[in-house]
Write a protein that holds these residues in place. Structure first.
Motif, PDB file in Angstrom:
ATOM      1  N   SER A  41     102.473 113.697  34.811  1.00  0.00           N
ATOM      2  CA  SER A  41     102.947 114.482  33.906  1.00  0.00           C
ATOM      3  C   SER A  41     104.386 114.783  33.926  1.00  0.00           C
ATOM      4  CB  SER A  41     102.220 115.927  34.066  1.00  0.00           C
ATOM      5  OG  SER A  41     102.164 116.032  35.709  1.00  0.00           O
ATOM      6  N   THR A  42     104.818 114.522  35.293  1.00  0.00           N
ATOM      7  CA  THR A  42     106.349 114.865  35.599  1.00  0.00           C
ATOM      8  C   THR A  42     107.141 114.359  34.803  1.00  0.00           C
ATOM      9  OG1 THR A  42     105.701 115.383  38.060  1.00  0.00           O
ATOM     10  CG2 THR A  42     107.682 115.412  37.322  1.00  0.00           C
ATOM     11  N   PRO A  43     107.120 113.049  34.338  1.00  0.00           N
ATOM     12  CA  PRO A  43     108.187 112.606  33.613  1.00  0.00           C
ATOM     13  C   PRO A  43     108.337 112.843  32.175  1.00  0.00           C
ATOM     14  CG  PRO A  43     107.031 110.721  34.152  1.00  0.00           C
ATOM     15  CD  PRO A  43     106.114 112.041  34.839  1.00  0.00           C
ATOM     16  N   THR A 141     102.603 107.279  45.594  1.00  0.00           N
ATOM     17  CA  THR A 141     103.733 106.921  44.270  1.00  0.00           C
ATOM     18  C   THR A 141     103.123 105.692  43.809  1.00  0.00           C
ATOM     19  OG1 THR A 141     105.923 106.692  43.721  1.00  0.00           O
ATOM     20  CG2 THR A 141     105.288 105.470  45.752  1.00  0.00           C
ATOM     21  N   ALA A 142     103.512 105.704  42.362  1.00  0.00           N
ATOM     22  CA  ALA A 142     102.922 104.738  41.486  1.00  0.00           C
ATOM     23  C   ALA A 142     101.423 104.515  42.014  1.00  0.00           C
ATOM     24  CB  ALA A 142     103.567 103.124  41.658  1.00  0.00           C
ATOM     25  N   SER A 143     100.615 103.380  41.994  1.00  0.00           N
ATOM     26  CA  SER A 143      99.302 103.675  42.380  1.00  0.00           C
ATOM     27  C   SER A 143      99.119 102.843  43.843  1.00  0.00           C
ATOM     28  CB  SER A 143      98.425 102.667  41.472  1.00  0.00           C
ATOM     29  OG  SER A 143      98.357 103.537  40.156  1.00  0.00           O
ATOM     30  N   GLY A 192     102.788 122.658  44.676  1.00  0.00           N
ATOM     31  CA  GLY A 192     101.895 122.146  45.504  1.00  0.00           C
ATOM     32  C   GLY A 192     102.357 120.777  46.275  1.00  0.00           C
ATOM     33  N   LYS A 193     103.496 120.275  46.179  1.00  0.00           N
ATOM     34  CA  LYS A 193     104.089 119.052  46.677  1.00  0.00           C
ATOM     35  C   LYS A 193     105.121 119.284  47.894  1.00  0.00           C
ATOM     36  CE  LYS A 193     103.199 116.402  42.468  1.00  0.00           C
ATOM     37  NZ  LYS A 193     103.710 115.566  41.240  1.00  0.00           N
ATOM     38  N   ALA A 194     105.567 120.673  48.068  1.00  0.00           N
ATOM     39  CA  ALA A 194     106.504 120.963  48.880  1.00  0.00           C
ATOM     40  C   ALA A 194     106.246 120.343  50.264  1.00  0.00           C
ATOM     41  CB  ALA A 194     106.645 122.584  48.780  1.00  0.00           C
TER      42      ALA A 194
HETATM   43  C1  6PG Z   1     100.299 107.894  37.815  1.00  0.00           C
HETATM   44  C2  6PG Z   1     101.626 107.784  38.331  1.00  0.00           C
HETATM   45  C3  6PG Z   1     101.580 108.657  39.685  1.00  0.00           C
HETATM   46  C4  6PG Z   1     101.983 109.733  39.525  1.00  0.00           C
HETATM   47  C5  6PG Z   1     101.858 111.045  40.493  1.00  0.00           C
HETATM   48  C6  6PG Z   1     102.262 112.212  40.285  1.00  0.00           C
HETATM   49  O1  6PG Z   1     100.269 106.797  36.878  1.00  0.00           O
HETATM   50  O2  6PG Z   1      99.295 108.676  37.885  1.00  0.00           O
HETATM   51  O3  6PG Z   1     102.068 106.658  38.648  1.00  0.00           O
HETATM   52  O4  6PG Z   1     101.889 107.871  40.832  1.00  0.00           O
HETATM   53  O5  6PG Z   1     103.433 109.580  39.404  1.00  0.00           O
HETATM   54  O6  6PG Z   1     100.178 110.922  40.598  1.00  0.00           O
HETATM   55  O7  6PG Z   1     101.843 112.727  39.008  1.00  0.00           O
HETATM   56  P1  6PG Z   1     102.207 114.025  38.376  1.00  0.00           P
HETATM   57  O8  6PG Z   1     103.765 113.992  37.739  1.00  0.00           O
HETATM   58  O9  6PG Z   1     101.215 114.403  37.295  1.00  0.00           O
HETATM   59  O10 6PG Z   1     102.264 115.304  39.376  1.00  0.00           O
END
Ligand code: 6PG
Length: 240
Positions: A41-43, A141-143, A192-194
């Protein structure tokens, strides 16, 4: 390098400007801009903003750092979501997606072949001009998930991992590819990520527990774009 922003809006505003600057620099130097996008969701705010940025999109090639193995029209498909808010708006065809509808191992093999087309010697994959990554509250990060066996000598692998209620079957690039990038930006927001972010950046090195620590560019720049809620334990100055 950590850049701290008041909130996700300010972060995505900065990221959109910096994306355009980085793209124009790459296009001037190499005639094209190869970028690996992140899911999650973040990007999404950044992708929405990019849709109205004046850029020569015909020189920009979009790849993925990972993808969830669900059909393109599934709400959990990263390519499908980004197509609606960015690709359809800029009308680009330079999209090199992970074929999430295939069986994961086949999709990973297909994607390794796709990367070979853009390979930069001595590698059989591209040196991305920019890689966008997120981080889960578990440090993935990524998967690339905690304690999940991944063949780090392969550029692309299929993985199965449980994270929140998200699809388990995924295809991901590995640090072998990520760490050859010229620039890598982590986008991390939310309280939640701090704690995890503090441990990843300031804590002891534990690559199994915190796969995000595996991202260390060999000859490139690493920047963490963080909002105040996620960065509250970092004591970093606010970007004004
Ligand atoms: C995915 C991403 C994964 C994501 C993190 C954070 O496709 O799920 O690559 O690594 O960046 O799970 O996800 P949020 O931005 O939703 O917190």
């Amino acid at each position: 390098m950590v850049k701290l922003f008041r909130d996700a809006d300010e972060l995505s505003q900065y990221a959109a400007r910096a994306f355009v600057e980085t793209a124009n620099r790459s296009i001037a130097e190499r005639g094209r801009f190869l970028v690996a996008l992140s899911g999650g969701s973040t990007p999404m705010k950044l992708y929405e903003r990019l849709a109205s940025e004046p850029l020569d999109w015909s020189r920009v090639h979009f790849f993925w750092g990972d993808e969830r193995c669900v059909p393109v029209d599934d709400a959990d498909n990263s390519y499908g979501q980004t197509k609606k808010i960015l690709f359809d708006k800029i009308g680009t065809t330079n999209i090199h997606r992970i074929e999430s509808e295939l069986e994961p191992d086949s999709a990973a093999k297909e994607y390794a072949d796709t990367l070979k087309v853009f390979a930069e010697a001595p590698f059989d994959f591209p040196r991305f001009d920019l890689v966008l990554l997120g981080m889960g509250d578990d440090g993935h990060t990524a998967s690339l998930f905690p304690n999940s066996p991944v063949d780090m000598d392969s550029p692309v692998v299929a993985v199965t991992a449980q994270y929140q209620d998200r699809p388990a079957n995924r295809v991901t690039l590995t640090p072998l590819v990520f760490n050859q990038a010229r620039e890598i930006w982590f986008l991390v927001t939310g309280a939640g990520k701090a704690e995890t972010l503090h441990n990843v950046l300031k804590g002891a090195r534990n690559l199994e527990k915190y796969p995000a620590q595996r991202i260390q560019p060999v000859d490139g720049k690493l920047v963490w774009l963080v909002d105040e809620a996620a960065g509250r334990l970092l004591e970093a100055p606010l970007v004004e």
